[in-house]
Scaffold this motif. Sequence first.
Motif, PDB file in Angstrom:
ATOM      1  N   MET A   1       0.838  -1.184   0.000  1.00 46.01           N
ATOM      2  CA  MET A   1       0.000   0.000   0.000  1.00 46.01           C
ATOM      3  C   MET A   1       0.879   1.243   0.000  1.00 46.01           C
ATOM      4  SD  MET A   1       0.209   1.534   3.264  1.00 46.01           S
ATOM      5  CE  MET A   1      -1.332   2.437   3.212  1.00 46.01           C
ATOM      6  N   HIS A   2       0.296   2.377  -0.451  1.00 46.90           N
ATOM      7  CA  HIS A   2       1.039   3.623  -0.576  1.00 46.90           C
ATOM      8  C   HIS A   2       0.407   4.676   0.323  1.00 46.90           C
ATOM      9  CE1 HIS A   2       3.452   6.741  -2.536  1.00 46.90           C
ATOM     10  NE2 HIS A   2       2.370   7.491  -2.483  1.00 46.90           N
ATOM     11  N   ALA A   3       1.236   5.454   1.001  1.00 47.25           N
ATOM     12  CA  ALA A   3       0.730   6.523   1.859  1.00 47.25           C
ATOM     13  C   ALA A   3       1.593   7.757   1.700  1.00 47.25           C
ATOM     14  CB  ALA A   3       0.730   6.078   3.321  1.00 47.25           C
ATOM     15  N   ASP A   4       0.952   8.911   1.587  1.00 48.53           N
ATOM     16  CA  ASP A   4       1.635  10.192   1.478  1.00 48.53           C
ATOM     17  C   ASP A   4       1.556  10.852   2.843  1.00 48.53           C
ATOM     18  OD1 ASP A   4       2.811  12.498   0.618  1.00 48.53           O
ATOM     19  OD2 ASP A   4       1.076  13.230  -0.503  1.00 48.53           O
ATOM     20  N   VAL A   5       2.617  10.723   3.644  1.00 41.64           N
ATOM     21  CA  VAL A   5       2.598  11.185   5.030  1.00 41.64           C
ATOM     22  C   VAL A   5       3.909  11.877   5.371  1.00 41.64           C
ATOM     23  CG1 VAL A   5       1.001   9.368   5.768  1.00 41.64           C
ATOM     24  CG2 VAL A   5       3.488   8.976   5.906  1.00 41.64           C
ATOM     25  N   ASP A   6       3.912  12.563   6.513  1.00 44.20           N
ATOM     26  CA  ASP A   6       5.124  13.212   7.010  1.00 44.20           C
ATOM     27  C   ASP A   6       5.787  12.424   8.131  1.00 44.20           C
ATOM     28  OD1 ASP A   6       4.850  15.410   5.286  1.00 44.20           O
ATOM     29  OD2 ASP A   6       3.499  16.421   6.696  1.00 44.20           O
TER      30      ASP A   6
ATOM     31  N   ARG B   1      -3.972  -3.370   5.199  1.00 41.54           N
ATOM     32  CA  ARG B   1      -3.162  -4.348   5.927  1.00 41.54           C
ATOM     33  C   ARG B   1      -1.863  -4.598   5.187  1.00 41.54           C
ATOM     34  NH1 ARG B   1      -8.386  -5.656   6.222  1.00 41.54           N
ATOM     35  NH2 ARG B   1      -8.384  -6.853   4.297  1.00 41.54           N
ATOM     36  N   ALA B   2      -0.839  -4.959   5.951  1.00 39.60           N
ATOM     37  CA  ALA B   2       0.455  -5.314   5.379  1.00 39.60           C
ATOM     38  C   ALA B   2       1.051  -6.442   6.212  1.00 39.60           C
ATOM     39  CB  ALA B   2       1.398  -4.123   5.365  1.00 39.60           C
ATOM     40  N   ALA B   3       1.706  -7.375   5.543  1.00 40.96           N
ATOM     41  CA  ALA B   3       2.355  -8.479   6.245  1.00 40.96           C
ATOM     42  C   ALA B   3       3.795  -8.150   6.602  1.00 40.96           C
ATOM     43  CB  ALA B   3       2.313  -9.743   5.389  1.00 40.96           C
ATOM     44  N   ALA B   4       4.334  -7.072   6.033  1.00 38.60           N
ATOM     45  CA  ALA B   4       5.700  -6.645   6.304  1.00 38.60           C
ATOM     46  C   ALA B   4       5.831  -5.169   5.964  1.00 38.60           C
ATOM     47  CB  ALA B   4       6.694  -7.462   5.472  1.00 38.60           C
TER      48      ALA B   4
ATOM     49  N   PHE C   1      13.929  -7.493  16.287  1.00 39.85           N
ATOM     50  CA  PHE C   1      13.185  -6.824  15.223  1.00 39.85           C
ATOM     51  C   PHE C   1      12.938  -7.843  14.110  1.00 39.85           C
ATOM     52  CE2 PHE C   1      14.963  -3.201  17.355  1.00 39.85           C
ATOM     53  CZ  PHE C   1      14.052  -2.169  17.172  1.00 39.85           C
ATOM     54  N   TYR C   2      11.771  -7.775  13.497  1.00 43.50           N
ATOM     55  CA  TYR C   2      11.522  -8.618  12.329  1.00 43.50           C
ATOM     56  C   TYR C   2      12.506  -8.249  11.220  1.00 43.50           C
ATOM     57  CZ  TYR C   2       7.270 -10.777  14.110  1.00 43.50           C
ATOM     58  OH  TYR C   2       6.384 -11.519  14.848  1.00 43.50           O
ATOM     59  N   PRO C   3      12.895  -9.221  10.383  1.00 47.64           N
ATOM     60  CA  PRO C   3      13.952  -8.986   9.381  1.00 47.64           C
ATOM     61  C   PRO C   3      13.679  -7.835   8.425  1.00 47.64           C
ATOM     62  CG  PRO C   3      13.512 -11.338   9.605  1.00 47.64           C
ATOM     63  CD  PRO C   3      12.459 -10.629  10.401  1.00 47.64           C
ATOM     64  N   ASP C   4      12.405  -7.534   8.166  1.00 44.15           N
ATOM     65  CA  ASP C   4      12.084  -6.478   7.196  1.00 44.15           C
ATOM     66  C   ASP C   4      12.112  -5.080   7.784  1.00 44.15           C
ATOM     67  OD1 ASP C   4       8.951  -5.720   7.942  1.00 44.15           O
ATOM     68  OD2 ASP C   4       9.464  -7.794   8.387  1.00 44.15           O
ATOM     69  N   VAL C   5      12.219  -4.949   9.101  1.00 44.86           N
ATOM     70  CA  VAL C   5      11.932  -3.669   9.747  1.00 44.86           C
ATOM     71  C   VAL C   5      13.077  -2.666   9.667  1.00 44.86           C
ATOM     72  CG1 VAL C   5      11.439  -2.569  11.974  1.00 44.86           C
ATOM     73  CG2 VAL C   5      10.185  -4.630  11.288  1.00 44.86           C
ATOM     74  N   ILE C   6      14.265  -3.039  10.105  1.00 42.80           N
ATOM     75  CA  ILE C   6      15.332  -2.058  10.276  1.00 42.80           C
ATOM     76  C   ILE C   6      15.722  -1.417   8.947  1.00 42.80           C
ATOM     77  CG2 ILE C   6      17.723  -1.722  10.988  1.00 42.80           C
ATOM     78  CD1 ILE C   6      17.256  -3.824  13.175  1.00 42.80           C
TER      79      ILE C   6
ATOM     80  N   ARG D   1      -0.146  -7.422   9.888  1.00 44.62           N
ATOM     81  CA  ARG D   1      -0.605  -8.795  10.143  1.00 44.62           C
ATOM     82  C   ARG D   1       0.571  -9.751   9.930  1.00 44.62           C
ATOM     83  NH1 ARG D   1      -5.783 -10.901   9.803  1.00 44.62           N
ATOM     84  NH2 ARG D   1      -6.580  -9.225   8.481  1.00 44.62           N
ATOM     85  N   ARG D   2       1.218 -10.139  11.024  1.00 44.25           N
ATOM     86  CA  ARG D   2       2.380 -11.025  10.942  1.00 44.25           C
ATOM     87  C   ARG D   2       1.997 -12.438  11.367  1.00 44.25           C
ATOM     88  NH1 ARG D   2       6.996  -8.378   9.789  1.00 44.25           N
ATOM     89  NH2 ARG D   2       7.153  -6.141  10.277  1.00 44.25           N
TER      90      ARG D   2
END
Length: 238
Positions: free
Chosen positions: A1-6, A223-226, A106-111, A207-208
């Motif tokens: 998903m895409h989000a335009d945020v600060d 929702r996102a799995a990672a 930390f989950y592998p995708d996070v850092i 959702r992990r």
Amino acid sequence: MHADVDAVVLDIEGTTSATGFVVDVLYPYARARFGALLAARGAEPEVARAVAQVRAEAGEPDADAARVEEVLGRWVDEDRKATPLKTLQGILWAEGFARGDLVSHFYPDVIEVLRRWHADGVRLYVYSSGSVAAQRAWFAHSPEGDLLGLVSGLYDTENAGPKQEADSYRTIASSTGVAPERLLFLSDRPGELDAARAAGWRAVGVRRAGEPYADADFGGHPRAAAFSQISLAARSSS
């Protein structure tokens, strides 16, 4: 998903990191040390304040140290998000991290993703039921070293409020100076996502697999799995 945020506000347990690590490693670590902490450092202001809060919340104003330790143990069993419990856990965890007894998970995708978002100008904040002291130690002692430089601010149930109340998210928005619609909250708990959305924030359910809320109903939240599935575009706030 895409989000335009600060800015992005991160939950920890079940979102950036495994609940199992907290439950199986951190909870027992602190629980085994509550008694010694109360005995040796009960007069320290932060400890004394937390003990007074335990007595008040338990409705036992005359509880001695042994009874306070018993109440804390029961709250741990209940996974109760009580502020004085989180304060005392945070003190013990911070010391454990500093001594090298503990290294955060930390989950592998996070850092990698957090580093990229930070480099792209997205401000990162943390909002967890764990105390600010625990959050600071968590990010300072990651498997990849000190990550505190990525984080612009830390919030807990004491300086922001309960995580399933919209006013807490309004407090954080005011503190950060970021417009609510430019804030994105990432959490694995639907009730927290609902509260953030009620305060005008954007929210994504993480959702992990294997997490307690993996099969929860996230309603209308994306929702996102990672974290790698979340694409952000920051806009300068100047």
